[in-house]
Design an enzyme around this catalytic site. Sequence first.
Site, short mmCIF file in Angstrom:
data_model
loop_
_atom_site.label_atom_id
_atom_site.label_comp_id
_atom_site.label_asym_id
_atom_site.label_seq_id
_atom_site.Cartn_x
_atom_site.Cartn_y
_atom_site.Cartn_z
N HIS A 1 -21.60 -38.67 -27.77
CA HIS A 1 -20.50 -39.74 -27.79
C HIS A 1 -19.73 -38.38 -26.74
O HIS A 1 -18.20 -38.43 -27.35
CB HIS A 1 -19.73 -40.17 -27.84
CG HIS A 1 -19.00 -40.41 -29.00
ND1 HIS A 1 -19.47 -39.10 -29.99
CD2 HIS A 1 -19.29 -41.49 -29.99
CE1 HIS A 1 -18.41 -39.74 -30.99
NE2 HIS A 1 -19.76 -40.72 -31.18
N ASN B 1 -23.32 -47.15 -39.71
CA ASN B 1 -21.80 -46.74 -39.66
C ASN B 1 -21.20 -48.90 -40.10
O ASN B 1 -20.46 -49.14 -39.58
CB ASN B 1 -20.54 -46.67 -38.05
CG ASN B 1 -20.47 -47.35 -38.02
OD1 ASN B 1 -21.13 -47.28 -36.93
ND2 ASN B 1 -19.68 -47.26 -36.95
N LEU C 1 -13.78 -43.81 -30.10
CA LEU C 1 -13.48 -41.95 -31.01
C LEU C 1 -15.08 -41.75 -30.44
O LEU C 1 -15.18 -42.20 -29.97
CB LEU C 1 -13.10 -42.44 -31.82
CG LEU C 1 -11.91 -42.65 -32.38
CD1 LEU C 1 -11.40 -42.85 -34.15
CD2 LEU C 1 -10.60 -41.41 -31.89
N HIS D 1 -21.18 -37.47 -35.05
CA HIS D 1 -19.98 -37.44 -34.47
C HIS D 1 -19.13 -35.93 -34.49
O HIS D 1 -18.47 -35.97 -35.68
CB HIS D 1 -18.73 -38.65 -35.17
CG HIS D 1 -17.60 -39.14 -34.73
ND1 HIS D 1 -17.65 -40.54 -34.13
CD2 HIS D 1 -17.09 -38.13 -34.56
CE1 HIS D 1 -16.78 -40.25 -33.84
NE2 HIS D 1 -15.85 -38.94 -34.28
N HIS E 1 -27.29 -44.07 -27.98
CA HIS E 1 -26.45 -44.20 -29.31
C HIS E 1 -25.45 -45.92 -28.86
O HIS E 1 -24.74 -46.37 -28.36
CB HIS E 1 -24.94 -43.38 -28.86
CG HIS E 1 -24.64 -42.76 -30.19
ND1 HIS E 1 -23.77 -42.26 -30.78
CD2 HIS E 1 -22.99 -44.28 -30.29
CE1 HIS E 1 -22.53 -42.46 -30.97
NE2 HIS E 1 -22.13 -43.33 -31.37
N HIS F 1 -15.76 -54.61 -31.37
CA HIS F 1 -15.10 -55.37 -32.39
C HIS F 1 -14.48 -57.08 -31.35
O HIS F 1 -13.88 -56.54 -30.39
CB HIS F 1 -13.95 -54.24 -32.50
CG HIS F 1 -14.24 -52.97 -33.23
ND1 HIS F 1 -14.27 -52.88 -34.04
CD2 HIS F 1 -14.09 -51.74 -31.78
CE1 HIS F 1 -14.64 -51.62 -34.27
NE2 HIS F 1 -14.84 -51.04 -33.34
N LYS G 1 -27.11 -39.71 -39.06
CA LYS G 1 -26.07 -39.72 -38.18
C LYS G 1 -25.14 -38.69 -39.06
O LYS G 1 -24.57 -39.12 -40.28
CB LYS G 1 -25.50 -41.11 -37.56
CG LYS G 1 -24.17 -41.30 -36.95
CD LYS G 1 -24.27 -40.23 -35.77
CE LYS G 1 -22.70 -39.84 -35.30
NZ LYS G 1 -22.37 -41.43 -35.12
N HIS H 1 -23.67 -49.44 -31.52
CA HIS H 1 -23.13 -50.12 -33.11
C HIS H 1 -23.76 -51.90 -32.65
O HIS H 1 -23.30 -52.21 -31.68
CB HIS H 1 -22.17 -49.38 -33.22
CG HIS H 1 -21.16 -48.34 -33.04
ND1 HIS H 1 -21.52 -47.56 -34.39
CD2 HIS H 1 -21.54 -47.35 -31.71
CE1 HIS H 1 -21.33 -46.49 -34.44
NE2 HIS H 1 -20.79 -46.50 -32.46
N PHE H 2 -25.04 -52.64 -33.55
CA PHE H 2 -25.14 -53.53 -33.16
C PHE H 2 -24.14 -54.62 -34.19
O PHE H 2 -24.43 -55.90 -34.36
CB PHE H 2 -26.22 -53.36 -33.28
CG PHE H 2 -27.62 -53.38 -32.75
CD1 PHE H 2 -27.22 -54.18 -31.43
CD2 PHE H 2 -28.98 -52.94 -32.82
CE1 PHE H 2 -27.96 -53.91 -30.07
CE2 PHE H 2 -29.33 -53.21 -31.82
CZ PHE H 2 -29.34 -53.38 -30.35
N ARG H 3 -24.06 -53.52 -35.58
CA ARG H 3 -23.12 -54.34 -35.76
C ARG H 3 -24.34 -55.37 -37.30
O ARG H 3 -25.52 -54.85 -36.98
CB ARG H 3 -22.07 -55.49 -36.03
CG ARG H 3 -21.22 -54.85 -35.18
CD ARG H 3 -19.93 -53.34 -35.79
NE ARG H 3 -18.98 -52.80 -34.77
CZ ARG H 3 -19.04 -51.51 -34.73
NH1 ARG H 3 -19.46 -50.79 -35.31
NH2 ARG H 3 -17.51 -51.64 -33.72
N ALA I 1 -11.25 -48.57 -32.75
CA ALA I 1 -11.09 -48.17 -31.59
C ALA I 1 -12.95 -48.53 -31.32
O ALA I 1 -13.29 -48.76 -32.23
CB ALA I 1 -12.02 -46.02 -32.08
N ASP J 1 -22.95 -46.06 -26.69
CA ASP J 1 -21.91 -46.02 -27.84
C ASP J 1 -20.98 -47.43 -27.89
O ASP J 1 -20.32 -48.30 -27.99
CB ASP J 1 -20.27 -44.85 -27.61
CG ASP J 1 -20.00 -45.15 -29.06
OD1 ASP J 1 -20.08 -45.56 -30.13
OD2 ASP J 1 -19.01 -44.28 -29.07
C1 NCD Z 1 -17.53 -47.12 -32.86
C2 NCD Z 1 -17.32 -47.85 -33.63
O1 NCD Z 1 -16.75 -48.76 -33.08
O2 NCD Z 1 -18.29 -48.21 -34.54
N1 NCD Z 1 -16.21 -46.35 -32.45
C3 NCD Z 1 -15.77 -45.67 -31.70
O3 NCD Z 1 -14.36 -45.72 -30.59
N2 NCD Z 1 -16.54 -44.97 -30.66
C4 NCD Z 1 -17.33 -45.86 -33.88
C5 NCD Z 1 -17.94 -44.19 -33.54
O4 NCD Z 1 -18.63 -43.91 -32.56
O5 NCD Z 1 -17.75 -43.19 -33.46
ZN ZN Z 2 -20.49 -44.66 -32.29
ZN ZN Z 3 -18.70 -41.63 -33.03
#
Ligand code: NCD
Ligand code: ZN
Ligand code: ZN
Length: 343
Positions: A173, A41, A218, A135, A13, A250, A98, A15-17, A262, A246
């Site tokens: 998560h 996302n 989150l 989620h 799990h 940011h 997801k 997030h690469f953006r 978050a 996760d």
């Molecule tokens: C994640 C994100 O920034 O994309 N943020 C987080 O706090 N975990 C989104 C997510 O996993 O819910």
């Molecule tokens: Zn996540």
């Molecule tokens: Zn999440």
Amino acid sequence: MQSITIRQPDDWHLHFRDNEMLAETVPATARCFARAIVMPNLVPPVTNASLAMAYKERILAARPAGSQFEPLMTLYLTNETTPADITAAKAAGVTACKLYPAGATTNSDAAVKGISALYPVFEQMQKDGMLLLVHGEVTESHVDIFDREKVFIDQYMVKIVQDFPALKVVFEHITTGDAADFVLAHGANVGATITPQHLLLNRNDLLVGGVRPHNYCLPVLKRNTHQARLREVVAEGSKKFFLGTDSAPHAKHRKENACGCAGCYSAWSAIELYAEVFEQLNAMDKFEDFASNNGPDFYGLPRNEGTITLVKESWQVPELVTLADGTEMVPFFAGQTLNWKLA
Ligand code: NCD
Ligand code: ZN
Ligand code: ZN
């Protein structure tokens, strides 16, 4: 113990953006993980096979020279997702879908409002062998943020796993003892990822002595009794729990903000932090299963062939990561000293 060698792990799990950010995030993960489940996302979200495959190409293009890192792609479920989208995604090589309740987290505004409307989609996923990643938080404003995972279990998770007994469901998560116990109480088709922050921290680390925006993610950190239960279940070594960082980058100014966003950017320290947790728990013998075996076994994918070695050596997590365009990010555990180092 001065060093430990384990099968090469995967991150189930993260997030690469997108775009320029990939030059930072992909090498950070590829330094130790062989594969990663890439969250969809983006803005706009990755909602169909062609978007997922185009995104995969951008990730592959950002790999360091010679890296064999493999991104495993996911689709973002919306109220417009159809069973045909699932079949097309499966055929294209998408690994999972997801489910974000609308408004639950970063970039989830497009997500699902009524979960029961998705039942034909879940039906198709069950048939096609597509995993459902959840989620698990309700978003109703009257529900206290610390209770949102528990309420989601009672209102939705119980029903989803009951109505789709052959669907593989990953509770992403998890942050509460309730979620850990829910997963343990269900069959082999229900598993969960656990992040380093939810094993290492509790809500005191967010709020005592001042607000710590870089520990805000989150689902939000919970009270220490929940943290203790998560630590207990990983120390016990159940096959149902596996590594999912996760990691969620940011910009510094978006987290250090009157309305901070978050997500913890943990890619540079995650495997080391997990090692620290298992050592604290006197459960180093369970570390490899959690990091490298339980995930592929759950997903029905082969375990990796290679290995990584961590050595007992102090190092400091950098205070800042600066992108090519000058954007600054504060990594998770910035400035802190870790005891394990990737060799
Ligand atoms: C994640 C994100 O920034 O994309 N943020 C987080 O706090 N975990 C989104 C997510 O996993 O819910
Ligand atoms: Zn996540
Ligand atoms: Zn999440």
